[in-house]
Design a protein around this motif. Structure first.
Motif, PDB file in Angstrom:
ATOM      1  N   ILE A 410      52.900  41.277  37.650  1.00 39.04           N
ATOM      2  CA  ILE A 410      52.027  41.917  38.635  1.00 39.04           C
ATOM      3  C   ILE A 410      51.214  40.912  39.449  1.00 39.04           C
ATOM      4  CG2 ILE A 410      51.840  44.009  37.242  1.00 39.04           C
ATOM      5  CD1 ILE A 410      49.007  43.090  36.465  1.00 39.04           C
ATOM      6  N   GLN A 411      51.439  39.619  39.250  1.00 34.49           N
ATOM      7  CA  GLN A 411      50.634  38.629  39.949  1.00 34.49           C
ATOM      8  C   GLN A 411      50.808  38.695  41.468  1.00 34.49           C
ATOM      9  OE1 GLN A 411      50.961  34.626  38.411  1.00 34.49           O
ATOM     10  NE2 GLN A 411      50.665  35.301  36.292  1.00 34.49           N
ATOM     11  N   ASP A 412      51.985  39.111  41.940  1.00 29.75           N
ATOM     12  CA  ASP A 412      52.209  39.206  43.384  1.00 29.75           C
ATOM     13  C   ASP A 412      51.680  40.511  43.970  1.00 29.75           C
ATOM     14  OD1 ASP A 412      54.053  40.780  42.099  1.00 29.75           O
ATOM     15  OD2 ASP A 412      55.695  40.349  43.489  1.00 29.75           O
ATOM     16  N   LYS A 413      51.082  41.388  43.131  1.00 33.60           N
ATOM     17  CA  LYS A 413      50.587  42.677  43.616  1.00 33.60           C
ATOM     18  C   LYS A 413      49.061  42.763  43.634  1.00 33.60           C
ATOM     19  CE  LYS A 413      54.559  45.153  41.619  1.00 33.60           C
ATOM     20  NZ  LYS A 413      54.953  46.196  40.630  1.00 33.60           N
ATOM     21  N   ILE A 414      48.398  41.797  43.000  1.00 37.39           N
ATOM     22  CA  ILE A 414      46.957  41.977  42.776  1.00 37.39           C
ATOM     23  C   ILE A 414      46.143  41.941  44.057  1.00 37.39           C
ATOM     24  CG2 ILE A 414      47.056  41.085  40.423  1.00 37.39           C
ATOM     25  CD1 ILE A 414      45.962  38.458  41.479  1.00 37.39           C
ATOM     26  N   LEU A 432      40.002  42.320  45.581  1.00 33.01           N
ATOM     27  CA  LEU A 432      40.833  41.175  45.948  1.00 33.01           C
ATOM     28  C   LEU A 432      41.437  41.345  47.333  1.00 33.01           C
ATOM     29  CD1 LEU A 432      42.573  40.365  42.541  1.00 33.01           C
ATOM     30  CD2 LEU A 432      40.694  39.152  43.660  1.00 33.01           C
ATOM     31  N   GLU A 433      41.631  42.590  47.775  1.00 34.08           N
ATOM     32  CA  GLU A 433      42.074  42.815  49.151  1.00 34.08           C
ATOM     33  C   GLU A 433      41.001  42.355  50.133  1.00 34.08           C
ATOM     34  OE1 GLU A 433      43.716  44.347  52.801  1.00 34.08           O
ATOM     35  OE2 GLU A 433      44.477  43.432  50.966  1.00 34.08           O
ATOM     36  N   THR A 447      45.172  32.048  46.377  1.00 36.12           N
ATOM     37  CA  THR A 447      46.325  32.153  45.487  1.00 36.12           C
ATOM     38  C   THR A 447      45.844  32.279  44.043  1.00 36.12           C
ATOM     39  OG1 THR A 447      46.443  29.739  45.298  1.00 36.12           O
ATOM     40  CG2 THR A 447      47.810  30.784  46.998  1.00 36.12           C
ATOM     41  N   VAL A 448      46.771  32.654  43.167  1.00 41.80           N
ATOM     42  CA  VAL A 448      46.441  32.786  41.746  1.00 41.80           C
ATOM     43  C   VAL A 448      47.564  32.204  40.899  1.00 41.80           C
ATOM     44  CG1 VAL A 448      47.433  35.102  41.585  1.00 41.80           C
ATOM     45  CG2 VAL A 448      45.710  34.377  39.929  1.00 41.80           C
ATOM     46  N   LYS A 449      47.186  31.516  39.845  1.00 40.82           N
ATOM     47  CA  LYS A 449      48.111  31.071  38.805  1.00 40.82           C
ATOM     48  C   LYS A 449      47.499  31.508  37.479  1.00 40.82           C
ATOM     49  CE  LYS A 449      49.953  27.017  41.224  1.00 40.82           C
ATOM     50  NZ  LYS A 449      50.137  25.543  41.185  1.00 40.82           N
ATOM     51  N   SER A 450      48.319  32.144  36.660  1.00 47.07           N
ATOM     52  CA  SER A 450      47.738  32.705  35.437  1.00 47.07           C
ATOM     53  C   SER A 450      48.723  32.701  34.293  1.00 47.07           C
ATOM     54  CB  SER A 450      47.256  34.140  35.697  1.00 47.07           C
ATOM     55  OG  SER A 450      46.640  34.677  34.548  1.00 47.07           O
ATOM     56  N   GLN A 451      48.182  32.390  33.137  1.00 46.13           N
ATOM     57  CA  GLN A 451      48.874  32.543  31.870  1.00 46.13           C
ATOM     58  C   GLN A 451      47.810  32.848  30.830  1.00 46.13           C
ATOM     59  OE1 GLN A 451      50.716  28.706  31.584  1.00 46.13           O
ATOM     60  NE2 GLN A 451      49.013  27.814  30.461  1.00 46.13           N
ATOM     61  N   PRO A 452      48.171  33.384  29.677  1.00 42.11           N
ATOM     62  CA  PRO A 452      47.153  33.717  28.682  1.00 42.11           C
ATOM     63  C   PRO A 452      46.248  32.522  28.360  1.00 42.11           C
ATOM     64  CG  PRO A 452      49.265  34.646  28.046  1.00 42.11           C
ATOM     65  CD  PRO A 452      49.530  33.787  29.250  1.00 42.11           C
ATOM     66  N   GLY A 453      44.938  32.744  28.506  1.00 37.38           N
ATOM     67  CA  GLY A 453      43.974  31.693  28.226  1.00 37.38           C
ATOM     68  C   GLY A 453      43.651  30.787  29.389  1.00 37.38           C
ATOM     69  N   HIS A 454      44.287  31.004  30.542  1.00 34.48           N
ATOM     70  CA  HIS A 454      44.013  30.115  31.689  1.00 34.48           C
ATOM     71  C   HIS A 454      44.421  30.807  32.995  1.00 34.48           C
ATOM     72  CE1 HIS A 454      43.086  26.198  33.455  1.00 34.48           C
ATOM     73  NE2 HIS A 454      44.168  26.343  34.210  1.00 34.48           N
ATOM     74  N   THR A 455      43.421  31.280  33.725  1.00 34.25           N
ATOM     75  CA  THR A 455      43.665  31.910  35.031  1.00 34.25           C
ATOM     76  C   THR A 455      42.889  31.148  36.097  1.00 34.25           C
ATOM     77  OG1 THR A 455      44.007  34.116  34.083  1.00 34.25           O
ATOM     78  CG2 THR A 455      43.384  34.009  36.410  1.00 34.25           C
ATOM     79  N   VAL A 456      43.576  30.809  37.197  1.00 33.31           N
ATOM     80  CA  VAL A 456      42.955  30.041  38.278  1.00 33.31           C
ATOM     81  C   VAL A 456      43.159  30.767  39.609  1.00 33.31           C
ATOM     82  CG1 VAL A 456      42.808  27.824  39.460  1.00 33.31           C
ATOM     83  CG2 VAL A 456      43.491  27.901  37.055  1.00 33.31           C
TER      84      VAL A 456
END
Length: 464
Positions: A410-414, A432-433, A447-456
């Protein structure tokens, strides 16, 4: 009821050929509902277009833990699922107002509708566009009010403590000064040389100055010193020994200091002099507490003014990003403490000042930081890092949290309108819109990059 006649009364259908309305009357169904009857509930699958032929439908939307009224679908209004709509479920609850008659057209007829009745389809698509625009505007207003409500609640909480401290200290100071006349009579009976007066004044000034840089005592150390001082003061005939001992300990006075004072004072003068010293320390302490509480209120008020930028016209200007980010953190400090989050700021002193709409960018920081704090709610050792850097002709600001992360699917939908991962009533899917629109307004990118324990979340804006 004559369905065809009722459909002709729908404002959107006024200019349509009768053949379209005949088709609608043949394919649809009509249902009658009593006043107060629940027509649909939040989250219920929506599979039909509906038209209110008589009566009305009160609509209630979830906000927080309650359902809030936000409008009525009146006679002649088209609601429900429309052709080309991506609606899957009801976003509200509907209750009949008076005896209500509803026309329904199941979505199974939509293919035929689009193929055989393009004019009718066009009317319905226009209706859907208007509805989405109105709904988006209402959601944006609700989102702003919810954000304002959270900030207001936080500010009220933040202001309550220092304002209560000022009232408490003022009352204590008033009580304390009320004892001055009685103590003054004892003071003027003191027989002391000018040199002794100077020594006592120097003792008081030195202790007040030194106390600023002293490391606070532990509760056990403080209690032990108070007991020791109280015994000492009682031996020279002082009243209210524990209250005076507590004040002396706050200014790091011990029995050695009092022994030194004893050497220069007459025995009969000691209680009056020590009472006067305690009075001076008490006044100093209360005034310092009032000053600190007033300073905290001033910081909050200044942060609010800077955050909203309410004394300036909304135009671009050079601004220090760190100031806006710090003001935002101040606004959300209640939530930071509530969630027990550690905030790390890593913004260089020489970061260039971009040309921005300050209030708009503060909305960006608010949405991103607030979302990060929501992600950290209930998680131990929550950490929020705010980092900024210059990258050629751009500035990058990174909002980093060690929360659960955003699923890759869902990262491309947020950043899409109305998309939210928060529970119903807690998020509108517009935060976020809004961020994306503001950053685009600045010719930037988020932009967003995310994985469990680390979201940027990274905000990129041009310096010029």
């Amino acid at each position: 009821m004559n369905i065809l006649a009722a459909l002709k009364e729908v404002p959107e259908f006024k200019n349509l050929a009768e053949s379209h309305l005949v088709w609608l009357s043949e394919k649809g169904t009509v249902s009658t509902h009593k006043d107060g009857e629940k027509l649909f509930v939040l989250g219920q699958p929506i599979e039909s277009m509906r038209i209110v032929l008589e009566g009305g439908v009160d609509l209630y939307r979830a906000q927080g833990n309650t359902m809030r009224y936000f409008g009525t679908a009146e006679k002649g209004e088209i609601t429900g699922l429309l052709p080309y709509s991506r609606m899957k479920a009801a976003g509200a609850e509907g209750t009949a107002v008076g005896e209500t008659i509803i026309y329904s057209l199941n979505k199974s007829h939509f293919v035929e509708l689009i193929r055989e009745h393009p004019e009718l389809t066009e009317v319905l698509v226009h209706t859907m566009t208007d509805r989405v625009r109105d709904f988006t505007h209402q959601q944006q207003q609700d989102d702003k009010m919810m954000a304002l409500g959270k900030l207001s609640a936080g500010l009220a909480h933040e202001l309550n403590n220092p304002s209560a401290a000022i009232v408490r200290c003022a009352q204590e100071l008033k009580r304390h000064l009320g004892n001055v006349p009685e103590k003054f009579k004892r003071v003027i009976n003191i027989r002391a040389t000018e040199d002794i007066v100077d020594q006592v004044n120097k003792f008081v000034d030195d202790k007040i100055t030194a106390a600023v840089n002293q490391k606070p005592l532990s509760l056990m150390e403080k209690s032990e010193r108070e007991d020791e001082l109280a015994d000492w003061l009682q031996n020279i005939g002082l009243e209210d020994t524990y209250e005076t001992a507590s004040i002396f300990v706050d200014f790091f006075i011990d029995t050695t200091d009092l022994d030194e004072l004893n050497k220069i004072l007459r025995e009969e003068d000691r209680p009056a002099v020590l009472n006067w010293i305690a009075q001076a320390f008490t006044t100093e302490r209360l005034v310092n507490e009032i000053e600190e509480a007033a300073r905290r209120i001033n910081v909050l008020v200044t942060s609010v003014k800077s955050y909203t930028h309410m004394d300036r016209a909304p135009e671009r200007e050079r601004a220090e990003l760190r100031s806006g980010i710090r003001n935002t953190v101040t606004m959300l400090n209640h939530k930071i403490r509530k969630n027990q989050v550690t905030v790390i700021e890593n913004i260089p002193d020489d970061l260039p000042q971009p040309c921005i709409y300050i209030s708009a960018m503060n909305q960006v920081w608010t949405n991103l930081i607030d979302n990060a704090l929501d992600a950290l709610e209930g998680r131990p050792n929550g950490t929020l890092e705010i980092k900024a850097e210059k990258d050629r002709e751009f500035i990058l600001v990174h909002i980093i949290d060690n929360g659960p992360g955003i699923p890759e699917a869902i990262q491309d939908k947020i950043f899409d309108s109305f998309f939210t991962t928060k529970p119903v009533g807690k998020g509108t899917g517009l935060g976020l819109e809004v961020v994306r629109q503001i950053i685009l307004q600045h010719n930037g990118k988020v932009t967003v990059k995310s994985q469990p324990g680390h979201t940027v979340f990274t905000v990129c804006i041009p310096i010029q």
